[in-house]
Scaffold this motif. Structure first.
Motif, mmCIF file in Angstrom:
data_model
loop_
_atom_site.group_PDB
_atom_site.id
_atom_site.type_symbol
_atom_site.label_atom_id
_atom_site.label_comp_id
_atom_site.label_asym_id
_atom_site.label_seq_id
_atom_site.Cartn_x
_atom_site.Cartn_y
_atom_site.Cartn_z
ATOM 1 N N THR A 67 -9.875 -1.982 1.262
ATOM 2 C CA THR A 67 -9.108 -3.012 0.576
ATOM 3 C C THR A 67 -10.041 -4.073 0.014
ATOM 4 O OG1 THR A 67 -8.790 -4.294 2.609
ATOM 5 C CG2 THR A 67 -7.097 -2.673 2.082
ATOM 6 N N LEU A 110 -2.545 -6.630 2.108
ATOM 7 C CA LEU A 110 -3.664 -5.763 2.467
ATOM 8 C C LEU A 110 -3.716 -5.517 3.971
ATOM 9 C CD1 LEU A 110 -6.318 -7.232 0.030
ATOM 10 C CD2 LEU A 110 -5.018 -5.096 -0.218
ATOM 11 N N GLY A 131 0.751 -1.242 0.000
ATOM 12 C CA GLY A 131 0.000 0.000 0.000
ATOM 13 C C GLY A 131 0.782 1.292 0.000
#
Length: 125
Positions: free
Chosen positions: A107, A89, A64
């Motif tokens: 997510t 995630l 991310g």
């Protein structure tokens, strides 16, 4: 495909293999080293799109770092991060919470080579 919203932290983490952890660490280190370039890239996107982007889709988000940079650059946008790895995630959710943007980053655990039904439910992007 399944939505991944485990904010308490264990679903993706416990099942992550050593390879997933090592890859996440490598990607996070790359993002630290390349932070000026990522900031420049998101700045160029903001110039092109304008500051009013409402929804952003980050395909193959990994841990991310790009999603977080996009959330920083576009403070009004909702960012949806899509990755096949629950572990990636999970790491993103922890980082989003630590940076105070968990309410703007969602997510989706999905294989982008499969039908996009869960992804497109949140769109358009």
């Amino acid at each position: 495909m399944s939505a991944h919203h485990d904010m308490n932290g264990h679903t993706g983490h416990e099942r992550a293999g050593e390879a997933d952890r090592a890859m996440a660490q490598l990607l996070e280190l790359d993002a630290e080293v390349l932070a000026p370039y990522l900031a420049q890239l998101t700045g160029l996107l903001a110039q092109r799109v304008g500051p009013g982007a409402a929804r952003i889709l980050d395909l193959g988000s990994g841990p991310g770092t790009g999603s977080l940079a996009l959330a920083r650059q576009f403070p009004a946008a909702q960012v949806t991060a899509v990755d096949i790895s629950a572990h990636m995630l999970h790491r993103l959710q922890k980082q989003a919470a630590a940076r105070g943007v968990a309410d703007r980053i969602s997510t989706v655990e999905a294989d982008v080579d499969e039908p996009w039904t869960k992804i497109t439910e949140k769109g358009p992007f």
